[in-house]
Design an enzyme around this catalytic site. Structure first.
Site, PDB file in Angstrom:
ATOM      1  N   ASP A 109     -79.408 -80.843 -59.675  1.00  0.00           N
ATOM      2  CA  ASP A 109     -80.927 -80.722 -59.907  1.00  0.00           C
ATOM      3  C   ASP A 109     -81.133 -79.949 -58.289  1.00  0.00           C
ATOM      4  OD1 ASP A 109     -83.746 -80.321 -59.169  1.00  0.00           O
ATOM      5  OD2 ASP A 109     -84.287 -82.248 -60.483  1.00  0.00           O
TER       6      ASP A 109
ATOM      7  N   ARG B 116     -92.926 -90.013 -46.248  1.00  0.00           N
ATOM      8  CA  ARG B 116     -92.262 -88.764 -46.411  1.00  0.00           C
ATOM      9  C   ARG B 116     -92.632 -87.434 -45.210  1.00  0.00           C
ATOM     10  NH1 ARG B 116     -90.139 -85.837 -51.591  1.00  0.00           N
ATOM     11  NH2 ARG B 116     -91.866 -84.719 -51.604  1.00  0.00           N
TER      12      ARG B 116
ATOM     13  N   PHE C 262     -84.928 -88.567 -59.142  1.00  0.00           N
ATOM     14  CA  PHE C 262     -86.068 -88.360 -59.225  1.00  0.00           C
ATOM     15  C   PHE C 262     -87.198 -88.766 -60.886  1.00  0.00           C
ATOM     16  CE2 PHE C 262     -89.978 -84.733 -61.135  1.00  0.00           C
ATOM     17  CZ  PHE C 262     -90.479 -86.410 -58.968  1.00  0.00           C
TER      18      PHE C 262
ATOM     19  N   TYR D  92     -92.188 -74.314 -55.877  1.00  0.00           N
ATOM     20  CA  TYR D  92     -93.307 -74.300 -55.111  1.00  0.00           C
ATOM     21  C   TYR D  92     -92.956 -75.095 -54.336  1.00  0.00           C
ATOM     22  CZ  TYR D  92     -92.706 -78.187 -58.447  1.00  0.00           C
ATOM     23  OH  TYR D  92     -92.394 -79.981 -59.098  1.00  0.00           O
ATOM     24  N   LYS D  93     -91.653 -75.843 -53.800  1.00  0.00           N
ATOM     25  CA  LYS D  93     -91.772 -76.599 -53.045  1.00  0.00           C
ATOM     26  C   LYS D  93     -91.330 -75.417 -51.977  1.00  0.00           C
ATOM     27  CE  LYS D  93     -89.818 -80.539 -55.179  1.00  0.00           C
ATOM     28  NZ  LYS D  93     -90.873 -80.748 -55.273  1.00  0.00           N
TER      29      LYS D  93
END
Length: 421
Positions: free
Chosen positions: A207, A381, A130, A232-233
């Site tokens: 991560d 995705r 990322f 928040y995912k």
């Protein structure tokens, strides 16, 4: 695999997690034109309990308790960290802290880890990790006069452990890796990679942002050193929700946060002239914790723990398998190719497809009421969240995807660069 809609409905009827769907907003519409949300790996839905939890903090604790409410708030970062450790992360009490953002936590732990390996001047990451992870690695390396060893990683399959093994030597201080690749969903072996890095005398910083709440994470069992992640995912903590950090208990005394904030001070209310880090995980605190954000995280974390990460992972894997199977049957004839590992044991809970017009396809899907997301260079995705996504939602979303391709609907959308302002 039976690819009929009736088969998807049967899977929903047998789903032990089905009742969790009604505990989220926006899931009550079952009409043929309903919104199908397949982007839960970017931002989870709003739990119905969250507005009331926030209202309690605002109206009662802040509104009525005023500054006196800090007696309860002061320990929220560690209390909520312990809840995540026990219910979601497979860690021990006193090893997880809820604080700051993923990027800030990554910086703190990477800098601390690099300092704890004197004489080693290399940081390792992958070229496909990322962006913020790579940026932070580069910044820490520059600040400390270190070298970045950026490893090649397949966009679809992720990092080959043999490539990592070949890059490890006595110069490597810290390795930064994502447990689930943000683009393809490729899943690393937490325990095996951790052992590999330990054998080289280095630390590994994980991560967990695209993993937590979607795949089993057993940090203590894997003897993991350091980890960060967002809430928040799949944890449904809301936009901008505070992140978490993990430091294995026996490492805590060896590490010192590079940001010496008063919430990491041994006796913060003594207001002393010299910074002395707190004994435990609290030493990685910095400033005043985001109380409202943590209230939202607590709701999402509690729902995740109640559902059980193993059950969530089982359902997430099954939904991903359905996406892959429907992709082979419906999308591949139109030039779509799978851009995630085909082996479910090597994949998280999201699936990615490749197509030269991925940007246009993403826009066409959104206009058809399907919310995926686009990832460079040419990826669509799909991230169904097992807490609230049904198998029939996956089926209907893929059916609309097929219709877009069959009609060539993406042709009416401009290329990505024309949409950027």
């Amino acid at each position: 695999m039976d690819l009929t809609r009736a088969a998807a409905e049967a899977l929903d009827a047998a789903d032990p997690l089905a009742s969790f769907r009604e505990r989220f907003t926006g899931t009550g519409d079952d009409g043929p034109e309903r919104l199908i949300y397949l982007d839960g790996n970017s931002l989870g839905r709003l739990p119905r309990e969250t507005p009331a939890a926030l209202a309690r903090v605002v109206e009662q604790q802040w509104g009525e308790g005023l500054v006196g409410s800090w007696a309860g708030w002061i320990g929220e970062a560690t209390r909520l960290g312990d809840a995540l450790a026990d219910g979601v992360l497979g860690a021990r009490p006193g090893e997880v802290l809820v604080a700051d953002s993923t990027s800030v936590n990554l910086y703190k732990l990477l800098m601390a880890g690099a300092r704890a390996r004197p004489g080693r001047d290399v940081l390792v990451c992958t070229a496909d990790d990322f962006p913020t992870d790579r940026y932070v690695v580069g910044g820490v390396a520059e600040a400390r006069g270190m070298t970045v060893r950026e490893l090649p990683a397949d966009l679809d399959e992720g990092l080959d452990p043999a490539t990592l093994a070949a890059a490890l030597d006595e110069r490597v201080a810290v390795v930064v890796l994502s447990l689930v690749a943000y683009r393809s969903g490729a899943l690393a072996d937490l325990a095996a990679v951790t052992r590999l890095v330990h054998d080289a005398g280095a630390l590994v910083l994980w991560d967990l942002s695209h993993a937590v709440g979607a795949v089993p994470v057993q940090l203590a069992a894997a003897d993991a050193d350091l980890a960060v992640g967002c809430t928040y995912k799949y944890l449904n903590g809301g936009p901008g929700a505070p992140a978490f950090l993990y430091v294995r208990r026996d490492l805590q005394a060896q590490l010192r946060s590079p940001i010496q904030g008063w919430f990491g001070q041994r006796d913060q209310f003594a207001m002393g002239p010299v910074y002395e880090p707190a004994e435990g995980i609290e030493r990685f605190g910095v400033g005043t914790p985001p109380v409202l954000g943590m209230a939202a995280v607590e709701v999402g974390a509690r729902l995740t723990a109640e559902a059980g990460v193993d059950r969530l992972a089982t359902k997430g894997s099954a939904m991903a398998e359905l996406i892959v199977a429907l992709g082979d049957a419906w999308l591949a004839p139109h030039g779509i190719s799978l851009a995630s590992p085909r082996d479910p044991a090597r994949r998280g809970s999201h699936v990615t497809f490749a197509h030269p017009q991925a940007w246009q396809l993403t826009q066409a899907l959104v206009d058809r009421g399907v919310v995926p997301d686009f990832r460079t260079p040419d990826r669509v995705r799909l991230g169904p969240a097992p807490l609230y996504t049904r198998f029939v939602d996956v089926w209907d979303g893929m059916s609309r995807f097929r219709d877009v391709l069959a009609e060539g609907a993406q042709e009416s959308y401009p290329a990505e660069r024309a949409r950027v302002t």
